[in-house]
Design a protein around this motif. Sequence first.
Motif, short mmCIF file in Angstrom:
data_model
loop_
_atom_site.label_atom_id
_atom_site.label_comp_id
_atom_site.label_asym_id
_atom_site.label_seq_id
_atom_site.Cartn_x
_atom_site.Cartn_y
_atom_site.Cartn_z
N TYR A 119 0.67 -1.14 0.08
CA TYR A 119 -0.07 -0.14 0.07
C TYR A 119 0.77 1.22 0.05
O TYR A 119 0.67 2.32 -0.76
CB TYR A 119 -0.88 -0.11 1.19
CG TYR A 119 -1.80 1.22 1.42
CD1 TYR A 119 -2.90 1.36 0.72
CD2 TYR A 119 -1.27 2.22 2.43
CE1 TYR A 119 -3.67 2.44 0.99
CE2 TYR A 119 -2.33 3.31 2.54
CZ TYR A 119 -3.39 3.55 1.63
OH TYR A 119 -3.82 4.70 1.71
N GLU A 120 1.99 1.35 0.83
CA GLU A 120 2.50 2.47 1.06
C GLU A 120 3.65 2.78 -0.38
O GLU A 120 3.75 3.49 -0.59
CB GLU A 120 3.65 2.43 2.18
CG GLU A 120 3.02 2.45 3.45
CD GLU A 120 3.73 2.07 4.71
OE1 GLU A 120 5.06 1.47 4.65
OE2 GLU A 120 3.35 2.26 5.82
N LYS A 121 4.04 1.49 -0.89
CA LYS A 121 4.91 1.64 -2.23
C LYS A 121 3.90 2.25 -3.16
O LYS A 121 4.28 3.09 -3.92
CB LYS A 121 5.19 0.22 -2.70
CG LYS A 121 6.64 -0.17 -1.96
CD LYS A 121 6.93 -1.71 -2.45
CE LYS A 121 8.23 -2.26 -1.40
NZ LYS A 121 8.53 -3.31 -1.81
N VAL A 122 2.82 1.78 -3.30
CA VAL A 122 1.80 2.27 -4.34
C VAL A 122 1.39 3.69 -4.00
O VAL A 122 1.17 4.34 -4.91
CB VAL A 122 0.64 1.56 -4.60
CG1 VAL A 122 -0.54 1.80 -5.52
CG2 VAL A 122 0.65 -0.12 -4.87
N ALA A 123 1.34 4.06 -2.74
CA ALA A 123 1.00 5.51 -2.61
C ALA A 123 2.13 6.43 -3.03
O ALA A 123 1.98 7.33 -3.44
CB ALA A 123 0.85 5.65 -1.15
N GLU A 124 3.36 5.84 -2.76
CA GLU A 124 4.52 6.60 -2.85
C GLU A 124 4.65 6.79 -4.69
O GLU A 124 4.94 7.81 -5.01
CB GLU A 124 5.83 5.88 -2.64
CG GLU A 124 6.00 6.25 -1.19
CD GLU A 124 7.31 5.16 -0.65
OE1 GLU A 124 8.23 4.88 -1.37
OE2 GLU A 124 7.40 5.08 0.66
#
Length: 196
Positions: A119-124
């Motif tokens: 989730y955090e990677k996609v958000a970045e």
Amino acid sequence: MAITDDIRKAATDPTPLYFLAGTADLAVQQAKKVPGIVEQIRAEAPGRIDTVKNIDPNAVQEKATARAKEAQETLQAKVTEFLGTLDTDLKKLGESAQDLALRGVGVAAEYAVKARETYEKVAEHGEQTVRTWRGEAAEEIEDFAIAVEPKAEPVEVKEEEKPAVATAEDAPSKKSPAKKAPVRKPVAKKTTPPAK
């Protein structure tokens, strides 16, 4: 107050929006690959169709029967092995169940951590995408402005120095556009004599 702080934080956190932007960008990237895949399938399709046409149905049926029989024997052997090793001691069964439950919790926690990282990677990625979009939008606006006013060039504004003290020579050449307001005199108030 903690609930309102949580709600305020959730409402102002841009991460979900970045996640959506990242997901949309990744979807667009994958969609760009579709024409190549379609061309590859189109090129390989005649060969695969010929292969399917040349297959003997009886051979396929025999192969499927053999695989089903093999799968049934394997399953039966596994069940027999499991039942043979099954411990009838309730204490050991309880420990096994507890061990399996703890393993399940551990696996679930591991998947939750992996999901959060993803989730955090996609958000970045989405945040970078939004920055790119903003940069492209700024360039498009600049191109549009140039198209609308192609001859507009930045003009340098020069401030002229003004003399600190006006001289007698400057007085006739310069006319003052502003007029001074007339000075008002205070009005005398009339007083009434006291009543007797």
